[in-house]
Scaffold this motif. Structure first.
Motif, mmCIF file in Angstrom:
data_model
loop_
_atom_site.group_PDB
_atom_site.id
_atom_site.type_symbol
_atom_site.label_atom_id
_atom_site.label_comp_id
_atom_site.label_asym_id
_atom_site.label_seq_id
_atom_site.Cartn_x
_atom_site.Cartn_y
_atom_site.Cartn_z
ATOM 1 N N GLY A 635 0.842 -1.199 0.000
ATOM 2 C CA GLY A 635 0.000 0.000 0.000
ATOM 3 C C GLY A 635 0.870 1.240 0.000
ATOM 4 O O GLY A 635 2.015 1.216 0.455
ATOM 5 N N SER A 636 0.323 2.320 -0.552
ATOM 6 C CA SER A 636 1.045 3.594 -0.569
ATOM 7 C C SER A 636 0.702 4.379 0.690
ATOM 8 O O SER A 636 -0.343 4.181 1.294
ATOM 9 C CB SER A 636 0.626 4.393 -1.804
ATOM 10 O OG SER A 636 1.006 5.731 -1.671
ATOM 11 N N ARG A 637 1.585 5.291 1.062
ATOM 12 C CA ARG A 637 1.268 6.182 2.189
ATOM 13 C C ARG A 637 0.131 7.123 1.803
ATOM 14 O O ARG A 637 -0.582 7.622 2.661
ATOM 15 C CB ARG A 637 2.526 6.920 2.619
ATOM 16 C CG ARG A 637 3.487 5.910 3.257
ATOM 17 C CD ARG A 637 4.929 6.248 3.138
ATOM 18 N NE ARG A 637 5.707 5.015 3.303
ATOM 19 C CZ ARG A 637 7.003 4.968 3.510
ATOM 20 N NH1 ARG A 637 7.695 6.086 3.589
ATOM 21 N NH2 ARG A 637 7.616 3.816 3.636
ATOM 22 N N ALA A 644 1.477 13.497 0.575
ATOM 23 C CA ALA A 644 1.015 14.617 -0.243
ATOM 24 C C ALA A 644 1.934 14.774 -1.436
ATOM 25 O O ALA A 644 3.153 14.834 -1.275
ATOM 26 C CB ALA A 644 1.024 15.898 0.587
ATOM 27 N N ASP A 645 1.356 14.808 -2.631
ATOM 28 C CA ASP A 645 2.095 15.213 -3.828
ATOM 29 C C ASP A 645 1.783 16.687 -4.011
ATOM 30 O O ASP A 645 0.608 17.062 -4.219
ATOM 31 C CB ASP A 645 1.606 14.436 -5.059
ATOM 32 C CG ASP A 645 2.071 12.991 -5.055
ATOM 33 O OD1 ASP A 645 2.847 12.606 -4.167
ATOM 34 O OD2 ASP A 645 1.637 12.249 -5.966
ATOM 35 N N ILE A 646 2.812 17.511 -3.946
ATOM 36 C CA ILE A 646 2.572 18.960 -3.973
ATOM 37 C C ILE A 646 3.649 19.673 -4.775
ATOM 38 O O ILE A 646 4.717 19.108 -5.048
ATOM 39 C CB ILE A 646 2.554 19.557 -2.539
ATOM 40 C CG1 ILE A 646 3.828 19.163 -1.790
ATOM 41 C CG2 ILE A 646 1.321 19.122 -1.779
ATOM 42 C CD1 ILE A 646 3.956 19.802 -0.415
ATOM 43 N N TYR A 663 6.186 17.046 -12.652
ATOM 44 C CA TYR A 663 5.515 16.206 -11.655
ATOM 45 C C TYR A 663 5.352 14.803 -12.234
ATOM 46 O O TYR A 663 4.986 14.644 -13.391
ATOM 47 C CB TYR A 663 4.147 16.811 -11.301
ATOM 48 C CG TYR A 663 3.265 15.859 -10.525
ATOM 49 C CD1 TYR A 663 3.665 15.373 -9.286
ATOM 50 C CD2 TYR A 663 2.050 15.419 -11.046
ATOM 51 C CE1 TYR A 663 2.883 14.482 -8.582
ATOM 52 C CE2 TYR A 663 1.249 14.531 -10.339
ATOM 53 C CZ TYR A 663 1.676 14.060 -9.111
ATOM 54 O OH TYR A 663 0.907 13.169 -8.417
ATOM 55 N N ASP A 664 5.628 13.796 -11.415
ATOM 56 C CA ASP A 664 5.469 12.386 -11.807
ATOM 57 C C ASP A 664 6.355 11.981 -12.977
ATOM 58 O O ASP A 664 6.030 11.038 -13.705
ATOM 59 C CB ASP A 664 4.004 12.036 -12.107
ATOM 60 C CG ASP A 664 3.316 11.422 -10.877
ATOM 61 O OD1 ASP A 664 4.018 11.103 -9.893
ATOM 62 O OD2 ASP A 664 2.078 11.274 -10.906
ATOM 63 N N GLU A 665 7.470 12.672 -13.158
ATOM 64 C CA GLU A 665 8.390 12.303 -14.239
ATOM 65 C C GLU A 665 9.312 11.179 -13.745
ATOM 66 O O GLU A 665 10.091 11.390 -12.824
ATOM 67 C CB GLU A 665 9.223 13.534 -14.618
ATOM 68 C CG GLU A 665 10.312 13.235 -15.637
ATOM 69 C CD GLU A 665 11.153 14.477 -15.964
ATOM 70 O OE1 GLU A 665 10.582 15.547 -16.214
ATOM 71 O OE2 GLU A 665 12.389 14.366 -15.942
HETATM 72 C C1 LIG Z 1 2.780 8.005 -8.378
HETATM 73 C C2 LIG Z 1 3.454 9.062 -7.559
HETATM 74 N N1 LIG Z 1 2.729 10.272 -7.652
HETATM 75 C C3 LIG Z 1 3.579 8.614 -6.115
HETATM 76 O O1 LIG Z 1 2.796 9.052 -5.287
HETATM 77 N N2 LIG Z 1 4.520 7.720 -5.837
HETATM 78 C C4 LIG Z 1 4.646 7.165 -4.511
HETATM 79 C C5 LIG Z 1 5.873 6.294 -4.442
HETATM 80 C C6 LIG Z 1 3.437 6.331 -4.138
HETATM 81 O O2 LIG Z 1 2.826 5.757 -5.032
HETATM 82 O O3 LIG Z 1 3.193 6.224 -2.939
#
Ligand SMILES: C[C@@H](N)C(=O)N[C@H](C)C(=O)O
Ligand code: ZN
Length: 729
Positions: A635-637, A644-646, A663-665
């Motif tokens: 699972g992702s955090r 947070a992706d910011i 972003y997301d490169e």
């Molecule tokens: C996919 C990307 N935006 C991201 O969040 N990557 C981390 C590693 C995740 O998926 O938790």
């Protein structure tokens, strides 16, 4: 006889293996092979790690590695044999054998065969054709002819300047003098008489130990394996056993080899031949007076300092065992303690140049002019200890108000917003070359730098319009880098002494690859929605997801996954919403308000993410992009509402700022340690990182935009849709 009297070789070898395993495990090196050789042959050999990717094939003396510059020892041996039989005069001008060889020479004097052997010809490092990155095949004759379009960097004989091109010329000289193609001559004269059956000048992937490229701020990847026109300089592959057969003949000579570097280890003379080529770092060191040699082969790229430490350690073991002295212990560096790391993290300046110390993934890194590497602790000293660079000590006062590094003292300072680079320079900043060999051009403290061959950084001097020169020492000493521009004034190609490297737009290139599955995203989402997230322990906190932009409307909402403007190229959220667990949301909002003092606000790109999206990413991205997405089995955090992706926007204009990459490169430009782009881009990246860290977040090692809230372990992985989330204010 020298074979293992009193177990000397055995004892030394076994100690070396322990040290090798420590280095291998600490740095995740696929394998390391070590051999000890005397005039009787291989008296001990061993290895750690595995020769195959599956970890099933153990190492032995037959394991084959690419040996890079060690190849020159074979070529030099052939030349020596031709000279001994009177077919070749080492002090004759090269033009006696190759009359049409005429690189531009503004210095006068002639290149002799010996100059080529000793890297004193003044030739450039790489020929325009058949160079070490050239995938198009070129014959030796074509490779040598292409050098007529280059200029000598110094008067022949006057200075040492490493040149693979020079060894191509040498091989061509040998085939003219020997009357046969170089490879045939080499086989007949050097390899076959020594029964070196595992040695070949043709790169053969199927027989090679699995190896890895390991750039400082990028992902690991498999090395390219191909033949070039400089095969006589760095093209061979060989095994410990074969190299031992070659080495045993080097004893008892006045000079063990016509190539190689002479040095001293603890008052013991040593002649070293070393090599580094895509994915492999190798060394063969002969201690002539002591009657032994050490072979060290490593399946990792650009790891000379690690290899040299292991070679020295092995040699010291042998010497100590032979002289019945106490054998030195191996000393592995350790991670810098958290308190020290936090004390040191920051920006420092000496007025003209800067030094940055950053914590990423709980490790400490230094970026200084011409260097980027991990800082570790050795005893009580803080030292650079990384694959490609090692040894320099960093000293600081007890409050880390200043640090001294490489003889320069830098004062801690607030990093003021750097100026935009001049339009002239900005046009050239970027990546050039090919995926297997990228040249990076970047701006630092207003100066122009190039990172070459994945590990070496050089400050360049302006050398005319759109032209820069490498410094007088180093891989490309005194050579020029000339840019051509496209119609927008952006660098279209970089020409390094005739080697033309096309500009690469990593953002666009990686986007094309990652969006390849765009037409199938809906199906992949539907499939992922049928699956279940990993089971969660019962004792975790009750989720309390809140909508950040509603709590703080001055943030800027730009949830890309609800649009086509994302790395998948297709929307997979029904609505653009940004949730986080309440304490994480509060921290993020505090960071946003703090950044306002600098004129920035936070752009909210992705917060809580239902698990199905993480599962879909895993299925949709190519394997090389997996480090940029979380493993769905864990699972992702984001799934816990704790990531947070910011990015940042300028309060004055509302515009999202430009960082070094998109972003997301899925590229090296996304690393929070990426040494590239411009100072302004790296300053913004650090500003965001510092603001978030101050509120209990950690940046993700591969993504400057991704921040994990420190308490993420306390929350469960969830798979609920946004419209099922209640509360939120
Ligand atoms: C996919 C990307 N935006 C991201 O969040 N990557 C981390 C590693 C995740 O998926 O938790
Ligand atoms: Zn993320």
């Amino acid at each position: 006889a020298s074979t293992n009297i009193d177990g000397v070789w055995q004892r030394a070898g076994e100690a070396a293996l322990v040290a090798a395993e420590q280095e291998r495990a600490a740095r995740n090196i696929p394998s390391i092979a070590v051999g000890i050789v005397t005039r009787d042959g291989l008296v001990w050999s061993g290895g750690v790690g595995h020769a195959d990717a599956e970890g099933k094939q153990p190492l032995d003396g037959n394991t084959v590695y690419r040996i890079g510059g060690l190849t020159q020892a074979f070529t030099a041996e052939l030349v020596r044999s031709l000279a001994a039989s009177g077919k070749l005069d080492l002090d004759a001008p090269v033009t006696r054998y190759l009359p049409s060889f005429q690189p531009r020479n503004t210095f006068g004097g002639e290149i002799t065969v010996r100059h080529l052997l000793e890297h004193r010809s003044g030739l450039v490092r790489m020929p325009p054709r058949g160079h070490h990155a050239d995938l198009e095949s070129a014959t030796l004759a074509e490779t040598v002819t292409s050098l007529n379009a280059t200029a000598l960097m110094s008067q022949p004989g006057s200075a040492v300047k490493y040149s693979d091109a020079g060894y191509a010329v040498l091989a061509h000289v040998a085939e003219v003098a020997g009357g046969k193609p170089f490879e045939k001559l080499l086989a007949e004269t050097v390899l076959t008489p020594r029964s070196m059956t595992q040695t070949s000048l043709r790169a053969d992937k199927s027989s090679l130990a699995v190896a890895t490229m390991a750039p400082f701020d990028g992902e690991r990847f498999a090395p390219a394996v191909f033949d070039t026109g400089v095969v006589a300089s760095l093209g061979a592959q060989s095994s410990t056993k074969d190299l031992a057969r070659f080495t045993q003949d080097l004893f008892g000579r006045e000079a063990p080899t016509l190539s190689g570097e002479r040095g001293v280890l603890d008052r013991h003379d040593v002649v070293s031949l070393s090599g580094a080529t895509y994915g492999y770092t190798t060394d063969l060191s002969v201690f002539p007076a002591d009657g032994f040699a050490v072979i060290t082969l490593m399946a990792i790229d650009s790891a000379q300092p690690v290899l040299k430490r292991l070679r020295d350690f092995t040699a010291r073991q042998v010497i100590a065992a032979k002289t019945k002295q106490r054998r030195p212990a191996s000393e592995l560096s350790t991670k810098v303690p958290v308190g020290t790391a936090h004390r040191l993290q920051g920006h420092y300046s000496d007025g003209a140049h800067s030094l940055d110390i950053r914590i990423v993934d709980q490790r400490l890194f230094v970026e200084a002019p011409g260097l980027a590497a991990e800082l570790r602790q050795r005893g009580s000293r803080l030292v650079v200890d990384d694959l490609a660079v090692s040894g320099d000590e960093l000293q600081s006062d007890s409050k880390a108000r200043s640090v001294t590094f490489r003889g320069v003292t830098y004062q801690r300072t607030n990093w003021e917003r750097p100026a935009e680079p001049t339009a002239d320079l900005a046009g050239f900043v970027g990546e050039y070359g090919w995926p297997h060999n990228i040249l990076r051009v970047y701006e630092r403290d207003g100066d122009v730098y190039a990172r070459v061959e994945w590990s070496q950084h050089y400050k360049l001097e302006k050398a005319g319009k759109d032209a820069y020169r490498f410094p007088a020492a180093g891989l490309y000493a005194n050579e020029e880098l000339r840019f051509t521009r496209d119609e927008r004034g952006i660098g279209a190609a970089a020409n390094l002494s005739g080697v033309v490297m096309p500009h690469r737009d990593l953002g666009a290139e990686t986007e094309i690859r990652s969006r390849a599955n765009a037409p199938f995203i809906a199906a992949l989402v539907a499939n992922a929605r049928k699956m279940s997230p990993p089971a969660q322990p019962a004792n975790l906190r009750k989720p309390d997801l809140v909508e950040v932009n509603k709590l703080e409307p001055t943030t800027k909402l730009d949830v890309r996954y609800a649009t086509t403007e994302n790395f998948m190229g297709a929307p997979f959220y029904d609505s653009p919403r940004f949730f986080m667990q309440r304490p994480a949301a509060s921290g993020l909002i505090r960071a946003h308000r703090k950044l306002a003092e600098q004129g920035f606000g936070i752009v909210l790109i992705d917060g809580y993410r239902p698990w199905y999206a993480t599962r879909m990413f895993w299925d949709a991205v190519p394997p090389e992009s997996r480090p940029f997405v979380a493993d769905p089995s864990q699972g992702s955090r984001h799934n816990r509402g704790c990531a947070a992706d910011i990015s940042m926007f300028e309060l004055a204009t509302g515009k999202t700022v430009e960082m070094a990459g998109r972003y997301d490169e899925p590229s090296a430009r996304s690393s929070p340690l990426y040494v590239g782009g411009t100072s302004l881009q790296r300053w913004r990246r650090d500003l965001l990182k510092n603001a978030m860290e101050a509120e209990g977040f950690d940046v993700y090692v591969n993504e400057w935009w991704h921040f994990d809230y420190g308490e993420w372990r306390n929350y469960p992985v969830m798979n609920v849709d946004f419209n099922e989330i209640g509360g939120g204010s």
